[in-house]
Design an enzyme around this catalytic site. Structure first.
Site, PDB file in Angstrom:
ATOM      1  N   GLU A  61      -0.175  -8.147  11.770  1.00 17.28           N
ATOM      2  CA  GLU A  61       0.967  -9.040  11.565  1.00 17.28           C
ATOM      3  C   GLU A  61       1.675  -9.281  12.892  1.00 17.28           C
ATOM      4  O   GLU A  61       1.481  -8.553  13.866  1.00 17.28           O
ATOM      5  CB  GLU A  61       1.983  -8.426  10.586  1.00 17.28           C
ATOM      6  CG  GLU A  61       1.402  -8.039   9.245  1.00 17.28           C
ATOM      7  CD  GLU A  61       2.462  -7.855   8.153  1.00 17.28           C
ATOM      8  OE1 GLU A  61       3.606  -8.321   8.322  1.00 17.28           O
ATOM      9  OE2 GLU A  61       2.115  -7.248   7.118  1.00 17.28           O
ATOM     10  N   ASP A 120       1.304  -3.232   9.688  1.00 17.74           N
ATOM     11  CA  ASP A 120       1.917  -2.811   8.430  1.00 17.74           C
ATOM     12  C   ASP A 120       0.932  -1.888   7.706  1.00 17.74           C
ATOM     13  O   ASP A 120       0.246  -2.287   6.767  1.00 17.74           O
ATOM     14  CB  ASP A 120       2.231  -4.064   7.595  1.00 17.74           C
ATOM     15  CG  ASP A 120       2.885  -3.734   6.276  1.00 17.74           C
ATOM     16  OD1 ASP A 120       3.540  -2.686   6.198  1.00 17.74           O
ATOM     17  OD2 ASP A 120       2.739  -4.530   5.333  1.00 17.74           O
ATOM     18  N   GLN A 151      -0.766   1.538  -3.410  1.00 19.15           N
ATOM     19  CA  GLN A 151      -0.196   0.212  -3.657  1.00 19.15           C
ATOM     20  C   GLN A 151      -0.701  -0.404  -4.964  1.00 19.15           C
ATOM     21  O   GLN A 151       0.084  -0.943  -5.758  1.00 19.15           O
ATOM     22  CB  GLN A 151      -0.565  -0.697  -2.471  1.00 19.15           C
ATOM     23  CG  GLN A 151      -0.006  -2.113  -2.547  1.00 19.15           C
ATOM     24  CD  GLN A 151      -0.510  -3.002  -1.394  1.00 19.15           C
ATOM     25  OE1 GLN A 151      -1.172  -2.534  -0.473  1.00 19.15           O
ATOM     26  NE2 GLN A 151      -0.196  -4.279  -1.459  1.00 19.15           N
ATOM     27  N   LYS A 204       3.408   1.397   1.381  1.00 20.39           N
ATOM     28  CA  LYS A 204       3.756   0.786   2.665  1.00 20.39           C
ATOM     29  C   LYS A 204       4.767   1.614   3.461  1.00 20.39           C
ATOM     30  O   LYS A 204       4.787   1.536   4.691  1.00 20.39           O
ATOM     31  CB  LYS A 204       4.404  -0.586   2.416  1.00 20.39           C
ATOM     32  CG  LYS A 204       3.546  -1.561   1.629  1.00 20.39           C
ATOM     33  CD  LYS A 204       2.528  -2.232   2.517  1.00 20.39           C
ATOM     34  CE  LYS A 204       1.892  -3.424   1.818  1.00 20.39           C
ATOM     35  NZ  LYS A 204       1.006  -4.158   2.746  1.00 20.39           N
TER      36      LYS A 204
END
Lengths: 391, 391
Positions: free
Chosen positions: B205, B237, B244, B257
């Site tokens: 990212e 990230d 998740q 996360k």
């Protein structure tokens, strides 16, 4: 007859000497924020008490934690400091102790009439997390948003579900909230609605204020989690249901919540709540070992929401609930939060999620009370689907 | 031939005088953190430059923004201050300007060899938000997590979807990340897996560093949003896909996360990125008026992820992508974030979400590159489904 204060406390006051919640306030406009505790109709200025040398215990004697503009330093010091502070404050406020009682000039300085005090956000919030731990709320939202088949997702009974909230927009009770604009769910093939939210809602919650945190990469044991909890606030997790319903798939609530979250100015400590502790609900299936507690308790705290329409004199009770309706305990929530190594910091805010009870009169938000606007809620002479009279 | 510095800069350096990214560093162990900019193999100590009186423009002359332990004060001062700072720094580093070039004692103080500098998190992060703005990533995740029917949810083309992330666990590049423990999705009717994540992943990212914020209840116009963006960092990230997948319904990613998010120590300013601006992709359907920009641009920035297995000499490129693959622009992301009145603050971090391109070689995480572990990724002599060799 228990401990009594020399400060007069009405029998129906929320602030007897047994409570002593912490806040941060300005005694007059423009003055420096400082920590205080509530006693009757007064706020005891803890910076004045500290300056007078009355915090004379081994931990607090040399600390400047009461000369700060928020409570974060005290929060980080942990339970030994909190216990010492509570003992000192109860002693100097008690009816039998002359130190403050018989010192008119110190009383004048240290006891500020509550209606003169400007209450502020009591701590700097590093991160705000909101849980989802009332089974009744989960089930009702599931039916409303996703239909009657498996309204409670299969993970729900295995872990306390939560999401990260927005810390910047947490405000203290009494702060105006602006009705948010945003995109609402389109009907059929039309483009999405855009404008002020048509489904503004409250959510009745309480929230944990975190004390000492943990290092990144280390977890907090569920049986030690209570030592990381300073106390509880009331919380209103304002929600825009039309914005939320449209945006939340697949990453969860965002702008439907982040326009404002209100907390009470007073943090009631776990010590003060201890007399209200009760057994937590039995959990089935049995939680995984990292969530299994030696003692599993919650607090019996009656909660009530009233709405006072603009221009009216009277507030109307719209729900009556209780913290004890939560399925997951506060300590389980906190331990789960750190099981992956996530670091908590002093002043973090952990909301319980909406506290709905089993009966319709105990539902904790209008989404449930009006079943997403299908039913009207009566407020004295008028009715509501959501907040505001303008639709 | 453009502007050149008297500091020697290798032709393949990321840090010519045209870049000048900002960071915060310690010149030696235990010294006070201070702002700096990168130039060649050196860090220019901005506190030393300020102490020498070289920030002599009208805005910075009297400011103490370079005598802070983070960049938040500079961030909050806005574009006029940033423009003045860049002009001053470019001037004093240029090959034709004698002030610093010919002052050996100041050079000795102000130019710190990069390999001696300890880089720190450049700002205090009030809130961290992560967007989801690559269509290719969205589509791939949709197919993997929810199946091939409508992998891109219907809201996605109407608004830049995002969720609140965890600010406390954002760390600077080079910080060790501990493999998180947690609950993984059960197979069939078995209880959920518990243990160290078996599906640890990276996500490629970039992220916006917010400059001046906005007041709670007021929105930022999309055409003015660029003035609220100081610059960009690289971001990883880190994600635990098994945690998740089990936890994210219905409130989004949480512990999968929050165990760690890594950002680069250097913030590249929008001014430095301007030569790389390009047209943003055409958007269909047309965005709502509050997201419609007079000029809609993104930046052409090549991105590459390499993995260096423990104990090996060589890092292997596993993906090549580009920021320009994003569907929603950075300014649309920022404006959308505030449309409900949510207040941003200087230092807030806004991640773009995983930056995947259209081709399989440009996918921005292992979830996509190995299609959730169905395919093996070759890393020199070994293979991977997710991070780590231990499974």
């Amino acid at each position: 007859m228990g401990l009594q204060s020399f400060v007069e406390v009405h029998p129906d006051s929320h602030f007897p000497i047994q409570n002593l919640p912490y806040g941060v306030f300005r005694p007059e406009p423009g003055s420096e924020p400082r920590p205080g505790v509530a006693i009757g109709d007064y706020v005891l200025d803890l910076s004045a008490i500290a300056s007078a040398g009355l915090f004379d215990g081994p931990i607090l004697r040399r600390s400047d934690c009461f000369h700060q503009t928020n409570l974060n330093k005290l929060l980080g010091m942990g339970r030994p400091a909190w216990t010492e502070a509570r003992a000192t404050i109860q002693k100097i406020l008690s009816s039998t102790e002359p130190t403050l009682r018989d010192n008119a000039s110190l009383r004048q300085k240290a006891l500020v009439p509550m209606d003169k005090a400007e209450m502020l956000l009591p701590m700097a919030i590093g991160d705000y997390t909101d849980f989802f731990t009332s089974m009744h709320h989960t089930k009702n939202c599931g039916i409303i948003f996703r239909g009657p088949d498996t309204p409670i997702p299969p993970n729900w009974f295995h872990l306390p579900i939560a999401y990260h909230g927005r810390a910047s927009s947490v405000v203290v009770s009494g702060t105006d909230i602006v009705r948010p604009r945003g995109q609402g769910h389109p009907t059929d093939n039309s483009p999405p609605y855009f404008g002020p939210s048509l489904k503004l809602d409250f959510e009745l919650e309480m929230a944990v204020i975190v004390g000492p945190g943990n290092e990144l990469g280390k977890s907090i044991d569920v049986n030690e989690a209570a030592d990381h909890i300073f106390g509880l606030v009331l919380m209103n997790d304002w929600s825009a249901r039309d914005i939320q319903a449209w945006e939340y798939i697949p990453l969860g609530p965002f702008l439907g919540k982040s326009f404002g979250t209100t907390i009470s100015p007073w943090i009631v400590t776990l010590d003060a709540l201890e007399p209200f502790a009760c057994d937590a609900p039995k959990q089935n299936p049995r939680p995984l070992p990292y969530l299994a507690e030696k003692v599993s308790k919650i607090y019996d705290i009656s909660l009530e929401v009233r709405i006072k329409p603009a221009g009216e004199e009277q507030a109307h009770v719209v729900t009556r609930s209780n913290l004890k309706h939560l399925y997951w305990t506060l300590t389980q929530q906190l331990a789960h939060h750190t099981i992956n190594g996530c670091n908590l910091r002093p002043g973090d805010l952990l909301g319980t999620g909406t506290i709905s009870g089993p009966e319709p009169e105990s539902y904790g938000c209008l989404l449930e009370l009006t079943w997403n606007g299908q039913n009207l809620l009566s407020l004295g002479g008028t009715t509501r689907k959501f907040l505001g009279r303008w639709r």
